[in-house]
Enzyme design. Structure first.
Site, PDB file in Angstrom:
ATOM      1  N   VAL A 100       0.945  -1.391   0.012  1.00  0.00           N
ATOM      2  CA  VAL A 100       0.099   0.018  -0.089  1.00  0.00           C
ATOM      3  C   VAL A 100       0.880   1.077  -0.029  1.00  0.00           C
ATOM      4  CG1 VAL A 100      -1.888  -1.275   1.046  1.00  0.00           C
ATOM      5  CG2 VAL A 100      -0.214  -0.151   2.465  1.00  0.00           C
ATOM      6  N   HIS A 101       0.197   2.440  -0.420  1.00  0.00           N
ATOM      7  CA  HIS A 101       0.998   3.579  -0.408  1.00  0.00           C
ATOM      8  C   HIS A 101       0.194   4.730  -0.300  1.00  0.00           C
ATOM      9  CE1 HIS A 101      -0.183   3.433  -4.684  1.00  0.00           C
ATOM     10  NE2 HIS A 101       0.191   4.539  -4.887  1.00  0.00           N
ATOM     11  N   ASP A 126       4.832   1.669   1.170  1.00  0.00           N
ATOM     12  CA  ASP A 126       5.769   2.078   0.274  1.00  0.00           C
ATOM     13  C   ASP A 126       6.762   3.249   1.098  1.00  0.00           C
ATOM     14  OD1 ASP A 126       7.228   3.600  -1.465  1.00  0.00           O
ATOM     15  OD2 ASP A 126       5.797   3.833  -3.062  1.00  0.00           O
ATOM     16  N   LYS A 128       8.114   5.644   0.338  1.00  0.00           N
ATOM     17  CA  LYS A 128       7.699   7.017   0.010  1.00  0.00           C
ATOM     18  C   LYS A 128       6.518   7.665   0.367  1.00  0.00           C
ATOM     19  CE  LYS A 128       8.176   6.408  -4.595  1.00  0.00           C
ATOM     20  NZ  LYS A 128       7.821   5.288  -4.397  1.00  0.00           N
ATOM     21  N   TYR A 158       6.636   2.131  -9.758  1.00  0.00           N
ATOM     22  CA  TYR A 158       5.915   1.187 -10.476  1.00  0.00           C
ATOM     23  C   TYR A 158       6.461   0.689 -11.739  1.00  0.00           C
ATOM     24  CZ  TYR A 158       1.929   0.330 -13.699  1.00  0.00           C
ATOM     25  OH  TYR A 158       1.103  -0.273 -14.461  1.00  0.00           O
ATOM     26  N   ARG A 225      10.549  -5.881 -22.634  1.00  0.00           N
ATOM     27  CA  ARG A 225      10.825  -5.726 -21.147  1.00  0.00           C
ATOM     28  C   ARG A 225      11.752  -6.655 -20.503  1.00  0.00           C
ATOM     29  NH1 ARG A 225       4.784  -6.003 -18.242  1.00  0.00           N
ATOM     30  NH2 ARG A 225       3.553  -4.362 -19.315  1.00  0.00           N
ATOM     31  N   GLU A 293       5.743  -9.328 -13.248  1.00  0.00           N
ATOM     32  CA  GLU A 293       4.934  -9.932 -14.161  1.00  0.00           C
ATOM     33  C   GLU A 293       5.520 -11.068 -15.181  1.00  0.00           C
ATOM     34  OE1 GLU A 293       3.451  -6.869 -16.529  1.00  0.00           O
ATOM     35  OE2 GLU A 293       2.022  -6.153 -14.864  1.00  0.00           O
ATOM     36  N   ARG A 338      -4.003   4.345 -15.702  1.00  0.00           N
ATOM     37  CA  ARG A 338      -2.992   3.407 -16.250  1.00  0.00           C
ATOM     38  C   ARG A 338      -3.794   2.344 -17.178  1.00  0.00           C
ATOM     39  NH1 ARG A 338       0.518   3.843 -11.517  1.00  0.00           N
ATOM     40  NH2 ARG A 338       2.064   5.065 -12.136  1.00  0.00           N
ATOM     41  N   LYS A 361      -9.760  -2.022  -9.913  1.00  0.00           N
ATOM     42  CA  LYS A 361      -9.169  -1.047  -8.731  1.00  0.00           C
ATOM     43  C   LYS A 361     -10.596  -0.589  -8.180  1.00  0.00           C
ATOM     44  CE  LYS A 361      -4.835   0.737 -10.517  1.00  0.00           C
ATOM     45  NZ  LYS A 361      -3.984   1.938 -10.918  1.00  0.00           N
TER      46      LYS A 361
END
Length: 396
Positions: A100-101, A126, A128, A158, A225, A293, A338, A361
């Site tokens: 969580v953040h 997080d 931050k 992210y 990636r 991923e 996103r 979400k």
């Protein structure tokens, strides 16, 4: 038929009743009567919302948490479930990782919806995140003996390795606990369950001791990636792709692409923290894009790993997501972030029909009825099949 304006006043009245009920000292009989009225109002509104895709504005959401509340009051007032609802659930504890953040109220609703006293919960905040958010999470965690903050926090970016490392930090902590959990499930703060704890257990048991890691060989858009070196830019919270080519994966491992959100057996979790191939793949993945991923889905395709499924595809039904480029759903009735839909009230029909265990979400402040109606349905189903009586264990 109930119209949007009527729904507005139903929710407004409900919010006022809940607020008054939390302040006034009442007898048990009067509390039971008020409780019954609350549930009836909410049920009526939710049934209407489940039949229409119309949305409406409502900003009278009652707060569920206060820093001034002590733990006993907090647990009682918000009606957390404090006993296992069945012998089956008591015998099959789950471990949860919650990364969580932001948006404490949304996270608190998620936590309450998945909380069971026999389970265990590791919360990674997080590094931050704001001091206020960290303090709120810390205060919540201290109220539950089976919940703790990760021993090591990451400044999460992210798409970076820090997101995967946050999960691994919690896995190490969970394995060190005394709870003999069966599976670990990782979630983020904007997830919400679509099934009860018992239903989640039944779903997991149907895989007969196998890990659930939806994914396939990487499609064309995902190949860069892991083809090129990427760097985390923590200052600007982003991942930057370079022109430098990466060496092949260690041990001739075939890289797969899939979901970052998985359900893993205890044996698999312990194994990957000790196996050299898993360790080397993690090191190799540190400069890839969104390694969470490919890491889980790749390791679960290795035949001799505990609970592995070498021929697995997208099966698993772990998360319901409305992607903006996916034309198979009925559109997003909230808004996109996103390219992922933040569910509005008009998405309730789709969510209630979903076979998935969790949805993503949710934003409680933006679309409160979506969360409240899902929570109502879940709590009703959980208590309908409970082997013990916990009435009136509700909170909205």
């Amino acid at each position: 038929m109930i119209y949007p304006k009527q729904l507005f006043f139903i929710f407004l009245a409900l919010g006022m009743v809940i607020l008054l009920n939390s302040i006034l000292s009442q007898s048990q009989i009067k509390k039971a009567l008020v409780f019954s009225q609350q549930i009836s109002l909410l049920e009526e509104a939710c049934q209407a919302l489940a039949k229409t895709k119309k949305s409406f504005f409502w900003n009278h959401l009652p707060k569920t948490y206060s820093h001034s509340s002590n733990c006993k009051d907090f647990i009682l007032k918000n009606n957390y479930i404090t006993l296992p609802l069945s012998e089956e659930e008591a015998a099959f504890p789950l471990a949860y990782i919650l990364t969580v953040h932001k948006e404490f109220e949304t996270f608190e609703r998620l936590f309450r919806a998945i909380y069971m006293p026999q389970n265990i919960y590791c919360v990674h905040v997080d590094e931050k995140a704001s001091a206020d958010f960290m303090q709120a999470v810390d205060s919540l965690v201290q109220c539950f003996p089976n919940t703790f903050l990760a021993s090591k926090m990451e400044p999460v970016v992210y798409g970076g390795i820090s997101r995967l490392q946050a999960d691994l930090n919690c896995m190490k902590d969970l394995l060190a606990s005394d709870v003999q959990w069966k599976y670990v499930i990782n979630l983020c703060g904007q997830d919400f369950p679509l099934k009860t704890n018992r239903e989640i257990i039944h779903h997991i048991k149907s895989f007969k001791g196998k890990n659930i890691t939806p994914g396939v060989l990487p499609p064309a858009h995902a190949i860069p990636r892991t083809k090129y070196v990427h760097r985390e830019d923590i200052v600007n919270s982003r991942v930057v792709r370079t022109r430098v080519l990466k060496p092949p994966p260690p041990h001739n491992i075939t890289i797969y692409f899939g979901s970052a959100y998985v359900a893993l057996t205890r044996e698999f979790t312990r194994f990957i923290l000790e196996d050299q191939r898993a360790t080397n793949l993690l090191l190799w993945s540190k400069d890839t894009y969104s390694p969470d991923e490919h890491y889980w889905v790749t390791l679960n395709r290795i035949a001799d790993f505990p609970g592995s499924v070498p021929d697995a595809k997208w099966e698993g039904d772990l998360r319901a997501i409305k992607w903006s480029d996916d034309k198979t759903h009925d559109g997003c009735h909230g808004h996109y972030v996103r390219d992922v839909c933040v569910y509005g009230t008009g998405d309730l029909q789709w969510l209630l029909k979903s076979p998935s265990m969790f949805g993503n979400k949710f934003e409680l402040a933006s679309y409160p009825p979506t969360v409240e109606c899902l929570e109502l349905r879940l709590r009703k189903r959980a208590l309908d099949y409970a082997e013990i009586s916990l009435q009136p264990h509700w909170a909205f």
